[in-house]
Design a protein around this motif. Structure first.
Motif, PDB file in Angstrom:
ATOM      1  N   MET A  36       4.823  -2.358  15.842  1.00 20.66           N
ATOM      2  CA  MET A  36       4.385  -3.786  15.689  1.00 20.66           C
ATOM      3  C   MET A  36       5.160  -4.179  14.509  1.00 20.66           C
ATOM      4  SD  MET A  36       0.773  -4.296  17.167  1.00 20.66           S
ATOM      5  CE  MET A  36       0.837  -6.101  17.460  1.00 20.66           C
ATOM      6  N   PHE A  37       5.454  -3.469  13.468  1.00 19.15           N
ATOM      7  CA  PHE A  37       5.889  -3.731  12.100  1.00 19.15           C
ATOM      8  C   PHE A  37       7.607  -3.846  12.003  1.00 19.15           C
ATOM      9  CE2 PHE A  37       1.645  -2.587  11.013  1.00 19.15           C
ATOM     10  CZ  PHE A  37       1.528  -3.335   9.585  1.00 19.15           C
ATOM     11  N   ALA A  38       7.849  -4.705  11.342  1.00 20.91           N
ATOM     12  CA  ALA A  38       9.410  -4.803  10.899  1.00 20.91           C
ATOM     13  C   ALA A  38       9.908  -3.403  10.173  1.00 20.91           C
ATOM     14  CB  ALA A  38       9.780  -6.119  10.276  1.00 20.91           C
ATOM     15  N   ALA A  39      10.841  -2.941  10.151  1.00 17.24           N
ATOM     16  CA  ALA A  39      11.290  -1.738   9.434  1.00 17.24           C
ATOM     17  C   ALA A  39      10.828  -2.005   8.035  1.00 17.24           C
ATOM     18  CB  ALA A  39      12.797  -1.455   9.506  1.00 17.24           C
ATOM     19  N   GLY A  40      11.147  -2.889   7.266  1.00 15.48           N
ATOM     20  CA  GLY A  40      11.106  -3.286   6.114  1.00 15.48           C
ATOM     21  C   GLY A  40       9.553  -3.907   5.700  1.00 15.48           C
ATOM     22  N   ALA A  41       8.899  -3.889   6.423  1.00 11.22           N
ATOM     23  CA  ALA A  41       7.380  -4.547   6.413  1.00 11.22           C
ATOM     24  C   ALA A  41       6.663  -4.284   4.889  1.00 11.22           C
ATOM     25  CB  ALA A  41       6.696  -4.442   7.542  1.00 11.22           C
ATOM     26  N   ARG A  42       6.087  -5.105   4.453  1.00  9.57           N
ATOM     27  CA  ARG A  42       5.358  -5.054   3.408  1.00  9.57           C
ATOM     28  C   ARG A  42       3.615  -5.273   3.673  1.00  9.57           C
ATOM     29  NH1 ARG A  42       5.815  -8.714  -1.483  1.00  9.57           N
ATOM     30  NH2 ARG A  42       3.675  -9.180  -1.186  1.00  9.57           N
ATOM     31  N   TYR A  43       2.885  -3.978   3.118  1.00  3.18           N
ATOM     32  CA  TYR A  43       1.590  -4.120   3.576  1.00  3.18           C
ATOM     33  C   TYR A  43       0.891  -4.072   1.795  1.00  3.18           C
ATOM     34  CZ  TYR A  43      -3.258  -2.417   5.133  1.00  3.18           C
ATOM     35  OH  TYR A  43      -4.360  -2.373   5.583  1.00  3.18           O
ATOM     36  N   SER A  44       0.030  -5.156   1.525  1.00  2.00           N
ATOM     37  CA  SER A  44      -0.520  -5.335   0.580  1.00  2.00           C
ATOM     38  C   SER A  44      -2.054  -5.585   0.754  1.00  2.00           C
ATOM     39  CB  SER A  44       0.275  -6.482  -0.539  1.00  2.00           C
ATOM     40  OG  SER A  44      -0.391  -6.570  -1.376  1.00  2.00           O
ATOM     41  N   SER A  45      -3.013  -4.605  -0.154  1.00  2.15           N
ATOM     42  CA  SER A  45      -4.352  -4.876   0.081  1.00  2.15           C
ATOM     43  C   SER A  45      -4.943  -4.764  -1.324  1.00  2.15           C
ATOM     44  CB  SER A  45      -4.827  -4.061   0.904  1.00  2.15           C
ATOM     45  OG  SER A  45      -6.224  -3.690   1.043  1.00  2.15           O
ATOM     46  N   SER A  46      -5.865  -5.581  -1.579  1.00  5.54           N
ATOM     47  CA  SER A  46      -6.535  -5.420  -2.909  1.00  5.54           C
ATOM     48  C   SER A  46      -7.444  -4.128  -2.996  1.00  5.54           C
ATOM     49  CB  SER A  46      -7.555  -6.582  -3.174  1.00  5.54           C
ATOM     50  OG  SER A  46      -8.278  -6.917  -2.197  1.00  5.54           O
ATOM     51  N   ALA A  47      -7.595  -3.719  -1.890  1.00  5.45           N
ATOM     52  CA  ALA A  47      -8.443  -2.351  -1.728  1.00  5.45           C
ATOM     53  C   ALA A  47      -7.557  -1.002  -1.557  1.00  5.45           C
ATOM     54  CB  ALA A  47      -9.717  -2.374  -0.748  1.00  5.45           C
ATOM     55  N   MET A  48      -6.489  -1.021  -1.091  1.00 11.04           N
ATOM     56  CA  MET A  48      -5.549  -0.161  -0.614  1.00 11.04           C
ATOM     57  C   MET A  48      -4.291   0.040  -1.671  1.00 11.04           C
ATOM     58  SD  MET A  48      -7.460   1.666   1.639  1.00 11.04           S
ATOM     59  CE  MET A  48      -6.491   2.823   2.166  1.00 11.04           C
ATOM     60  N   GLY A  49      -3.842  -1.000  -2.350  1.00 17.37           N
ATOM     61  CA  GLY A  49      -2.650  -1.211  -2.880  1.00 17.37           C
ATOM     62  C   GLY A  49      -1.548  -1.507  -2.089  1.00 17.37           C
ATOM     63  N   GLU A  50      -0.289  -1.576  -2.285  1.00 18.66           N
ATOM     64  CA  GLU A  50       0.907  -2.027  -1.838  1.00 18.66           C
ATOM     65  C   GLU A  50       1.660  -0.804  -1.229  1.00 18.66           C
ATOM     66  OE1 GLU A  50       4.518  -4.505  -2.712  1.00 18.66           O
ATOM     67  OE2 GLU A  50       2.659  -5.426  -3.575  1.00 18.66           O
ATOM     68  N   HIS A  51       2.033  -1.119  -0.117  1.00 14.19           N
ATOM     69  CA  HIS A  51       2.808  -0.134   0.639  1.00 14.19           C
ATOM     70  C   HIS A  51       4.093  -0.706   1.653  1.00 14.19           C
ATOM     71  CE1 HIS A  51      -0.560   2.631   0.365  1.00 14.19           C
ATOM     72  NE2 HIS A  51      -1.198   1.544   0.364  1.00 14.19           N
ATOM     73  N   ARG A  52       5.062  -0.108   1.397  1.00 16.36           N
ATOM     74  CA  ARG A  52       6.458  -0.820   1.825  1.00 16.36           C
ATOM     75  C   ARG A  52       7.242   0.140   2.918  1.00 16.36           C
ATOM     76  NH1 ARG A  52       8.710  -5.152  -1.314  1.00 16.36           N
ATOM     77  NH2 ARG A  52       7.426  -5.635  -2.981  1.00 16.36           N
ATOM     78  N   GLY A  53       7.677  -0.574   4.181  1.00 12.67           N
ATOM     79  CA  GLY A  53       8.151   0.291   4.972  1.00 12.67           C
ATOM     80  C   GLY A  53       7.199   1.021   5.867  1.00 12.67           C
ATOM     81  N   ARG A  54       7.781   1.135   7.225  1.00 13.67           N
ATOM     82  CA  ARG A  54       6.875   1.285   8.368  1.00 13.67           C
ATOM     83  C   ARG A  54       6.444   2.722   8.175  1.00 13.67           C
ATOM     84  NH1 ARG A  54      10.651   0.684  13.221  1.00 13.67           N
ATOM     85  NH2 ARG A  54      10.325  -1.434  12.691  1.00 13.67           N
ATOM     86  N   ALA A  55       7.355   3.656   7.734  1.00 13.72           N
ATOM     87  CA  ALA A  55       6.601   5.043   7.519  1.00 13.72           C
ATOM     88  C   ALA A  55       5.605   5.092   6.656  1.00 13.72           C
ATOM     89  CB  ALA A  55       7.874   5.997   7.217  1.00 13.72           C
ATOM     90  N   THR A  56       5.706   4.499   5.537  1.00 10.84           N
ATOM     91  CA  THR A  56       4.782   4.468   4.334  1.00 10.84           C
ATOM     92  C   THR A  56       3.435   4.057   4.636  1.00 10.84           C
ATOM     93  OG1 THR A  56       6.552   4.513   2.704  1.00 10.84           O
ATOM     94  CG2 THR A  56       4.217   3.774   2.012  1.00 10.84           C
ATOM     95  N   ILE A  57       3.523   2.773   5.516  1.00 16.05           N
ATOM     96  CA  ILE A  57       2.436   2.194   5.975  1.00 16.05           C
ATOM     97  C   ILE A  57       1.700   2.909   7.121  1.00 16.05           C
ATOM     98  CG2 ILE A  57       1.487   0.008   7.375  1.00 16.05           C
ATOM     99  CD1 ILE A  57       4.014  -1.455   6.241  1.00 16.05           C
ATOM    100  N   GLY A  58       2.205   3.355   7.936  1.00 18.71           N
ATOM    101  CA  GLY A  58       1.755   4.418   8.756  1.00 18.71           C
ATOM    102  C   GLY A  58       1.141   5.515   8.220  1.00 18.71           C
ATOM    103  N   ASP A  59       1.638   6.319   7.164  1.00 20.11           N
ATOM    104  CA  ASP A  59       1.040   7.453   6.526  1.00 20.11           C
ATOM    105  C   ASP A  59      -0.408   6.969   5.827  1.00 20.11           C
ATOM    106  OD1 ASP A  59       3.118   9.105   6.867  1.00 20.11           O
ATOM    107  OD2 ASP A  59       3.982   9.023   5.077  1.00 20.11           O
ATOM    108  N   MET A  60      -0.233   5.865   5.136  1.00 20.94           N
ATOM    109  CA  MET A  60      -1.510   5.308   4.654  1.00 20.94           C
ATOM    110  C   MET A  60      -2.596   5.171   5.661  1.00 20.94           C
ATOM    111  SD  MET A  60      -3.162   1.914   4.547  1.00 20.94           S
ATOM    112  CE  MET A  60      -1.964   0.877   5.030  1.00 20.94           C
ATOM    113  N   MET A  61      -2.129   4.301   6.637  1.00 18.23           N
ATOM    114  CA  MET A  61      -3.241   4.074   7.802  1.00 18.23           C
ATOM    115  C   MET A  61      -3.792   5.437   8.411  1.00 18.23           C
ATOM    116  SD  MET A  61      -1.659   1.223  10.304  1.00 18.23           S
ATOM    117  CE  MET A  61      -1.721  -0.644   9.402  1.00 18.23           C
TER     118      MET A  61
END
Length: 118
Positions: free
Chosen positions: A28-53
């Motif tokens: 569901m995420f674009a390849a270069g997506a950005r995930y930013s959370s005041s509790a979980m920090g910032e994560h860039r890219g699908r692989a990094t976001i997946g690892d965090m999840m």
């Protein structure tokens, strides 16, 4: 995409998150997506976001988001949430509330996800 379609995509993302289905969430995420959370920090890219999840769901195997007040404007869906979870290693309960915004590309991929915990 229409506002209703984007809200439906946001709700599908939340349903998969509540089911902890990272393998179905990541496409569901674009390849270069950005995930930013005041509790979980910032994560860039699908692989990094997946690892965090994966790490989050391992730590909180019963994590569940109850979400309300959906609104869409300019390809951005915002909503309020309450998260409840139990930490696997300690049994400590986690409860958070906040506001989430999901920004979609024109074709419906998640471009940016921002979470502010209150």
């Amino acid at each position: 995409m229409t506002d209703s379609e984007l809200i439906a995509l946001a709700k599908a993302y939340l349903e998969l998150s509540n089911s902890h289905r990272v393998e179905l969430i990541m496409p569901m995420f674009a390849a270069g997506a950005r995930y930013s959370s005041s509790a979980m920090g910032e994560h860039r890219g699908r692989a990094t976001i997946g690892d965090m999840m994966h790490g989050f769901f391992d730590k909180y195997p019963d994590a569940y988001w109850h979400s309300t007040n959906f609104h869409c404007e300019d390809h951005r869906v915002t909503f309020d949430f309450t998260l409840t979870a139990t930490e696997a290693s300690s049994g400590a309960r986690l409860a958070r509330s906040g506001r989430e915004e999901i920004e979609f590309t024109a074709d419906g991929a998640i471009k940016k996800l921002t979470i502010e915990v209150r």
